[in-house]
Write an enzyme that holds these catalytic residues in place. Structure first.
Site, short mmCIF file in Angstrom:
data_model
loop_
_atom_site.label_atom_id
_atom_site.label_comp_id
_atom_site.label_asym_id
_atom_site.label_seq_id
_atom_site.Cartn_x
_atom_site.Cartn_y
_atom_site.Cartn_z
N THR A 184 7.56 10.74 21.71
CA THR A 184 8.18 11.94 21.13
C THR A 184 8.78 11.63 19.77
OG1 THR A 184 8.62 12.92 23.31
CG2 THR A 184 9.94 13.71 21.46
N ASN B 148 -2.98 14.37 29.13
CA ASN B 148 -2.07 13.87 30.16
C ASN B 148 -2.25 14.58 31.50
OD1 ASN B 148 -0.91 15.92 28.31
ND2 ASN B 148 0.74 16.00 29.80
N GLN C 162 -1.78 8.33 26.41
CA GLN C 162 -2.55 8.04 27.62
C GLN C 162 -3.68 7.05 27.37
OE1 GLN C 162 -1.67 8.99 30.60
NE2 GLN C 162 -0.05 10.41 29.96
N SER D 127 3.71 5.26 23.94
CA SER D 127 4.90 5.08 24.79
C SER D 127 4.66 3.92 25.75
CB SER D 127 5.18 6.34 25.62
OG SER D 127 5.94 7.27 24.89
N HIS E 103 6.21 3.24 28.59
CA HIS E 103 6.37 3.49 30.03
C HIS E 103 5.12 4.07 30.68
CE1 HIS E 103 7.02 7.97 30.28
NE2 HIS E 103 7.22 7.80 28.99
N THR F 82 19.42 -0.85 15.44
CA THR F 82 19.09 -2.14 16.06
C THR F 82 18.00 -1.94 17.11
OG1 THR F 82 21.33 -2.93 15.71
CG2 THR F 82 20.00 -4.10 17.33
N CYS G 124 6.83 16.82 32.13
CA CYS G 124 7.79 17.42 31.19
C CYS G 124 7.97 18.91 31.44
CB CYS G 124 7.35 17.20 29.76
SG CYS G 124 7.22 15.44 29.33
#
Length: 695
Positions: free
Chosen positions: A73, A161, A191, A211, A213, A249, A338
């Site tokens: 995102t 997705n 994906q 992403s 995850h 950071t 989502c």
């Protein structure tokens, strides 16, 4: 305890054990800030550089940029901002730029939402243009060719997705090159990581977000590729980390974990091959076909990732399918994670032009490339268990008649509801105020349990009952009826106020149709006759389109439960001694803390009240699919929420035993608790968080 089988890999994945170890190491022994120049910082910086170099090799970024961020995102936001700022600057210099922001109709919502947001904030006033897809979910390249000359930014995805459909990126690139458009190109690669071969620098792609995850790294870490020469504007400014591209950071624990996953991917010794994944999906598909008659797959397998299935089942909603799979501890999804809270058809499947029943009833089953033989075998067995549970509940066709259910069944659609009065001993039933949306469901239910339907009655004259009567076929045995659908041959009984009513027997009970009221509506009373009389004290239930007027209320007693055919606030039923339902609305929506027990409080409560009843208010198919129906493996009784009104009358009689209701999440059990409390059973409780938090 039954082991969970997680088949929602497109939403997120577990974290690779070695990645967890790397994250712990980065938070412990290698905790340094990579911007520090001392030895501890340099060690952290070395790990950061190793991970970036590995990602660069895997993705083939060439001279392009690769920065770490919080996930896709943020990467999409950064890409859109970068492209739109460049467009604004070009317009300010007098250059001609396109006026369309083109995005795929099946794109993740993060893309069009980001386009609209930055387009508005930057004051560009460009037009968002949806690129259509065909029935397989592939982008319409002819349409893209038509609009490419007017495009300022083109946004597509590498793989969808929800369906796993792989985009024809080569075809899209060919259109971009052949039309000579100067549009920037954003490709959502979320994906694709670990599932598709990517050589980004060899393509025309300007921006590609990822992403972690989605491929066994933690949430909160991702990457963004930016092609060499593509415009770039930082989304976050500050200390200049990531070479000034993304300040703040770095998430060193997340990057360390992602580095382990990328290294495993590069070595090729950890994840399943495409052939193995294709085989796993084929086995799951075969099990679904065997367990769920008529199942339709919404994604073309030959054009989709081997890790994704998207399917619908005739006559079943996505909520029902989700519930039965969840009861069997098989975690699947209704579309995108989502947007799964929204009870709406899938916009992805709508864009593909599939029928509404498939779009609204779709389930996504997805797994990651770490899936193994044991998991797939166990999943296939559980799918078969779910199919058996749905057949027993008469929700899918069965070769054998199910055991008839007993009591009252409430079926509702958006506040309107109908009632089925069921008698298992006689195999007979009556339908009151059937809903057109429920015609197929009621007919299937009746056929499955081999009921004789004695009447399809209405609380108003001339209501649309004929479609159900036709669907019931030979199961409808009412004979001649009046304008309310009430059998003309019904016998006469005397009510408590001396008025005469006509009645039919349903097993040992009698259902009486009252004379029509001043508003021309008719109420029905269910009870036990004494000779030719139906005393008020013997009336257990009254069915009405609304509150009974005073003249009608005298034919029922204070113990009678009013079952309305309009139930906007999930009250299910009301006591005749209560105020009209409108007065109860605010109370019905409250959930006092003293109505709820968490899992620890439940243990203490049951020790103090061994006589308490545990009541599972999930639907029968959920109860049947569950290996351990009660919390903590305790014995529980199944009383679905749709049948709570019929059972409430029994619980209110005599000495009231404590009742603890539970369901999957605590939502339905709270409704049951509120209903019983309103009816006067104050020892009613809901298990907070349901089985999901009691596990």
């Amino acid at each position: 305890m039954t082991t969970e089988i997680y088949l929602d890999g497109n939403a997120t994945t577990t974290v690779l054990p070695a990645a967890i170890d790397a994250a712990i190491d980065a938070m412990g022994r290698r905790f340094g800030n990579p911007s520090s120049t001392h030895a501890t910082g340099l060690q952290a910086k070395a790990m950061l550089d190793r991970t970036r170099a590995c990602a660069a090799r895997l993705l083939g970024i060439g001279a392009g940029r690769l920065m770490f961020n919080s996930g896709a995102t943020e990467g999409i936001q950064t890409s859109v901002l970068s492209a739109l700022v460049a467009l604004r600057d070009r317009k300010a210099r007098g250059e001609a730029v396109g006026d369309l922001l083109v995005y795929g109709a099946t794109e993740h919502k993060a893309v069009p939402e980001s386009l609209a947001h930055w387009n508005r904030l930057l004051g560009l006033n460009l037009t968002l243009h949806k690129l259509p897809v065909d029935g397989d979910g592939a982008h319409d390249l002819a349409h893209l060719c038509h609009v490419a000359g007017s495009a300022a930014l083109i946004c597509t995805m590498a793989a969808n997705n929800e369906t796993g459909v792989v985009s024809d990126l080569a075809g899209i690139e060919a259109v971009i090159r052949e039309t000579g458009t100067a549009a920037y190109w954003l490709v959502d690669c979320v994906q694709a990581l670990g599932k598709l071969s990517l050589e980004l620098a060899a393509t025309r792609i300007d921006y590609a977000p990822f992403s972690g995850h989605k491929l066994y790294a933690p949430k909160g870490v991702g990457m963004l590729y930016v092609r060499a020469g593509a415009p770039f504007t930082p989304l976050i400014m500050g200390g200049g980390q990531e070479s000034g591209q993304r300040s703040g950071t770095e998430n060193m624990a997340g990057i360390a974990a992602l580095g382990v996953v990328l290294a495993a991917l590069e070595r090729g010794d950890t994840f399943r091959t495409h052939d193995e994944l294709w085989g796993f999906r084929a086995r799951l598909a075969d099990s679904l076909r065997a367990a769920l008659p008529g199942v339709v797959f919404n994604n073309p397998f030959d054009k989709a990732l081997p890790t994704t299935l998207n399917f619908s089942v005739p006559g079943l909603s996505s909520r029902e399918l989700m519930d039965v799979f969840d009861a069997a501890q098989v975690r699947v999804s209704a579309g995108s994670a989502c947007s799964s809270a929204k009870a709406a058809p899938s916009y992805v499947l709508d864009a593909m032009g599939v029928p509404l029943w498939r779009s609204a009833g779709a389930i996504r089953m997805s797994f990651g490339p770490l899936a193994d033989e044991a998991t797939i075998s166990a999943a296939c067995a559980r799918i078969e268990r779910c199919g058996a549970a749905l057949r027993a509940a008469c929700l899918i066709p069965s070769e054998r008649a199910a055991v008839p259910h007993d009591g009252l069944l409430q079926l509702g659609v958006e506040g309107a509801c109908c009632w089925l009065v069921l008698d298992a001993a006689s195999g007979s039933c009556v339908v009151i105020d059937p809903l057109s949306e429920m015609t197929a469901r009621i007919a299937s239910y009746v056929r499955c349990q081999n009921y004789r339907v004695l009447a399809v009655a209405g609380t108003s004259a001339g209501a649309g009952r004929q479609p159900l009567i036709e669907a019931l076929g030979g199961h409808y045995v009412a004979g001649p009826v009046d304008e309310y659908g009430w059998p003309a041959a019904a016998r006469s009984v005397a009510l408590a106020n001396g008025a005469a009513a006509t009645a039919i027997g349903i097993g040992a009970q009698t259902l009486a149709g009252m004379p029509a009221g001043a508003d021309a509506s008719r109420a029905y009373l269910l009870g036990t006759v004494e000779g030719d009389r139906l005393p008020a004290s013997a009336v257990r239930f009254a069915f009405s389109a609304g509150p009974l007027d005073e003249s009608a209320r005298v034919v029922a007693g204070p113990q009678t439960l009013l079952c309305p055919t309009r139930d906007d606030h999930n009250q299910f039923c009301a006591s005749m001694s209560q105020h009209p339902p409108a007065t109860l609305t605010a109370e019905a929506q409250r959930a006092p803390a003293d109505m709820q027990l968490d899992s620890a409080e439940l243990d203490e409560f049951l020790r103090a009240h061994p006589e308490a009843l545990l009541i599972d208010v999930r639907e029968p198919y959920e109860f049947a699919a569950t290996a351990e129906p009660g919390p903590g493996g305790r014995a529980a009784r199944s009383v679905p929420l749709s049948q709570i009104a019929g059972q409430a009358a029994e619980w209110l009689r005599g000495e009231q035993r404590p009742l603890v209701f539970f369901c999957r999440s605590g939502n339905r059990s709270m409704k049951a608790t509120q209903c019983l409390r309103r009816l006067g059973h104050q020892q009613s409780y809901s298990l907070s968080g349901g089985l999901a938090l009691a596990a």
